[in-house]
Design an enzyme around this catalytic site. Structure first.
Site, PDB file in Angstrom:
ATOM      1  N   LYS A  79      36.481  49.136  37.882  1.00 57.63           N
ATOM      2  CA  LYS A  79      37.907  49.116  37.524  1.00 57.63           C
ATOM      3  C   LYS A  79      38.322  50.508  37.068  1.00 57.63           C
ATOM      4  O   LYS A  79      37.555  51.198  36.385  1.00 57.63           O
ATOM      5  CB  LYS A  79      38.115  48.074  36.409  1.00 57.63           C
ATOM      6  CG  LYS A  79      39.564  47.804  36.034  1.00 57.63           C
ATOM      7  CD  LYS A  79      39.655  46.670  35.006  1.00 57.63           C
ATOM      8  CE  LYS A  79      41.070  46.354  34.588  1.00 57.63           C
ATOM      9  NZ  LYS A  79      41.152  45.233  33.628  1.00 57.63           N
ATOM     10  N   SER A 154      44.302  41.486  34.771  1.00 55.54           N
ATOM     11  CA  SER A 154      44.600  42.818  35.255  1.00 55.54           C
ATOM     12  C   SER A 154      43.527  43.405  36.172  1.00 55.54           C
ATOM     13  O   SER A 154      43.794  44.371  36.879  1.00 55.54           O
ATOM     14  CB  SER A 154      44.796  43.766  34.070  1.00 55.54           C
ATOM     15  OG  SER A 154      43.593  43.880  33.321  1.00 55.54           O
ATOM     16  N   SER A 178      41.509  39.001  31.685  1.00 55.52           N
ATOM     17  CA  SER A 178      41.593  39.872  32.865  1.00 55.52           C
ATOM     18  C   SER A 178      40.373  39.907  33.767  1.00 55.52           C
ATOM     19  O   SER A 178      40.440  40.484  34.845  1.00 55.52           O
ATOM     20  CB  SER A 178      41.932  41.292  32.438  1.00 55.52           C
ATOM     21  OG  SER A 178      43.310  41.382  32.227  1.00 55.52           O
TER      22      SER A 178
HETATM   23  N1  GLN Z   1      47.101  39.162  31.179  1.00 58.66           N
HETATM   24  C1  GLN Z   1      46.818  39.485  29.806  1.00 58.66           C
HETATM   25  C2  GLN Z   1      47.744  40.564  29.347  1.00 58.66           C
HETATM   26  O1  GLN Z   1      48.553  41.002  30.103  1.00 58.66           O
HETATM   27  C3  GLN Z   1      45.393  39.885  29.654  1.00 58.66           C
HETATM   28  C4  GLN Z   1      45.120  41.291  29.990  1.00 58.66           C
HETATM   29  C5  GLN Z   1      43.691  41.675  29.892  1.00 58.66           C
HETATM   30  O2  GLN Z   1      42.820  40.852  29.659  1.00 58.66           O
HETATM   31  N2  GLN Z   1      43.465  42.962  29.992  1.00 58.66           N
HETATM   32  O3  GLN Z   1      47.681  40.973  28.217  1.00 58.66           O
END
Ligand code: GLN
Length: 476
Positions: A79, A154, A178
């Protein structure tokens, strides 16, 4: 060589038996990336040259009788918020478009020592804020199972890379879901380890008390393989612990068959699509046929998890992102009249809409007068949520729940409705707040055309049991 036939374990065995070379394996993945990246937009950067060189070095070492460690010669996608020395790391943001990392993240260092081959950097929501990968400054990612749908976020790129066999393994980060939510959307395994089991050094921080790096793979066994390679203490992250995971524990089938799994009342709620709920029932049946027992449990503070998260996470994000001010990092105003011009110009041009929203939210909940009402209360709520799990784990070994309320949604469906987008993480967020390990595993026990996963959560530091239970399911 067809990458669809490979796994980390098979690559390891093949290299050991000299059935193929690391160069051939890496070439096959680079070709698969070249074939599909135009359509999917999974990779932001592909390391054609350095990956080939790394693989050649591995082959030379093996030819000279060198040890084939578990990750030796195994390709990994990373990532783009995880630093690799000398490579770009954008975190999906225009703010870091021209940033080149000057050191290796703790996980990268560990993997390099074992001879892993880095294939490139995967697309992601800007600074890991999002659930669909549509917040990336470098374009959306398409779900390999249905090109009209999101891969989740994400870590959407990392999930899609494994789903499309562009990499056998990838690294993501999970702050509120995420890793698990995109794994569920893309039909792959995604594991968020116990907070502190994996070093966060060199991970571009979103919310430091919740962030955790973890693996994506096509099987639990492969995810466990990568987890073994990245976990453990790192002197550059003081929240990381001395911890060693042995994938051999996956084979303790009798132990896992004798376990009891809890079904939390609060996770079987309206708003969950029927196909997801039905899938869980089928998973329960499968486990029961293996000897696993089930028991209802209650996690009464679950209803506060989403709001707690959306206070703590933006609060920490606003503090972590303060360094992107045009002086320390990022620069969009070359000839500002004042420091303020540089700050305003840089932040306005460098951050996307979601990052701005979180910075505003976070700054608000931390501001004097509101700190006690919001932030302090959220920290207390986090403790109650953690306590719920501690109590539940006195009577069960693990907890089963959906990973997300729906399968992958359509591109564009939720971009204009942040609340709907946030609800996508309603089942994953509690594990981050409690710091416990949690995994999403794809299930084939449904007639859905889209992938559907289920989630297992476990007590802190019982990562091995969660992986073991997952492997038990997959090996049946
Ligand atoms: N979708 C969640 C957010 O937008 C989790 C993001 C993540 O785990 N980095 O905060």
């Amino acid at each position: 060589m067809d990458t669809r036939d490979l796994s980390a374990k098979k690559i390891h065995e093949g290299l050991k038996e000299k059935a193929f070379s690391a160069t051939e394996v890496t070439r096959a993945y680079l070709d698969q990336i070249a074939r599909h990246n135009g359509e999917l937009n999974v990779f932001l950067d592909v390391y054609e040259e350095s990956a080939t060189e790394a693989a050649q070095k591995v082959d030379e070492k093996i030819a000279a009788g060198g040890e084939v460690q578990p990750m030796t010669g195994v390709p990994v996608a990373t990532k783009d918020n995880i630093l690799i020395d000398g490579e770009k790391a954008t975190a999906g943001s225009k703010m870091l478009e021209n940033y080149t990392a000057t050191y290796d993240a703790g996980v990268v260092k560990k993997l390099k020592q074992q001879g892993a081959v880095f294939l490139g950097k995967t697309n992601m929501d800007e600074f890991a804020m999002g659930s669909s990968n549509e917040n990336s400054a470098f374009g959306l990612v398409r779900n390999p199972h249905d090109l009209t749908r999101v891969p989740g976020g994400s870590s959407g790129g990392s999930a899609a890379a494994v789903a499309a066999h562009m990499a056998p393994l990838s690294l993501g980060s999970d702050t509120g879901g995420s890793i698990r939510q995109p794994a569920h959307f893309c039909g792959v395994v995604g594991f968020k380890p116990t907070y502190g089991a994996v070093s966060r050094s060199g991970l571009i921080a979103l919310a430091s008390s919740l962030d955790q790096i973890g693996p994506f793979a096509n099987t639990v066994e492969d995810a466990a393989w990568l987890f073994a390679g990245i976990s453990g203490r790192d002197p550059y992250d003081n929240t990381s612990r001395e911890y060693s995971y042995d994938p051999q524990t996956l084979q303790d089938m009798e132990k896992y068959r004798g376990m009891t799994i809890g079904l939390p009342d609060e996770y079987f709620i309206p708003g969950t699509e029927e196909v997801v709920a039905k899938n869980i029932q089928a998973v329960i049946k499968s486990y029961e046929s293996l000897g696993v027992q089930f028991k209802r449990v209650s996690l009464p503070h679950t209803k506060y998890a989403l709001s707690t998260y959306y206070i703590i996470q933006p609060a920490e994000a606003s503090s972590n992102l303060a360094r992107f001010d045009g002086v320390r990092y990022g620069r969009f105003v070359e000839d500002g009249q004042s420091l303020r011009d540089i700050y305003v110009g840089t932040k306005s041009a460098g951050f996307g809409a979601e990052a701005k929203r979180r910075i505003l939210l976070g700054t608000f909940v931390l501001s004097s007068g509101y700190y006690d009402a919001y932030y302090k209360k959220a920290v207390e709520a986090k403790e109650y949520i953690t306590e719920d799990f501690t109590k539940a784990f006195q009577t069960v070994d693990a907890i089963l729940a959906p990973t997300a309320p729906t399968p992958a949604f359509k591109l564009g469906e939720k971009v204009d409705d942040p609340m709907q987008m946030y609800l996508s993480d309603i089942f994953t967020i509690p594990a981050n707040l409690a710091g416990i390990p949690a995994i999403s595993i794809p299930s084939r026990e449904n007639d859905s055309l889209l992938p559907i996963g289920f989630q297992l959560m476990g007590p802190k530091w019982k990562d091995a049991d969660i992986l073991g239970l997952g492997h038990l399911y997959q090996s049946a």
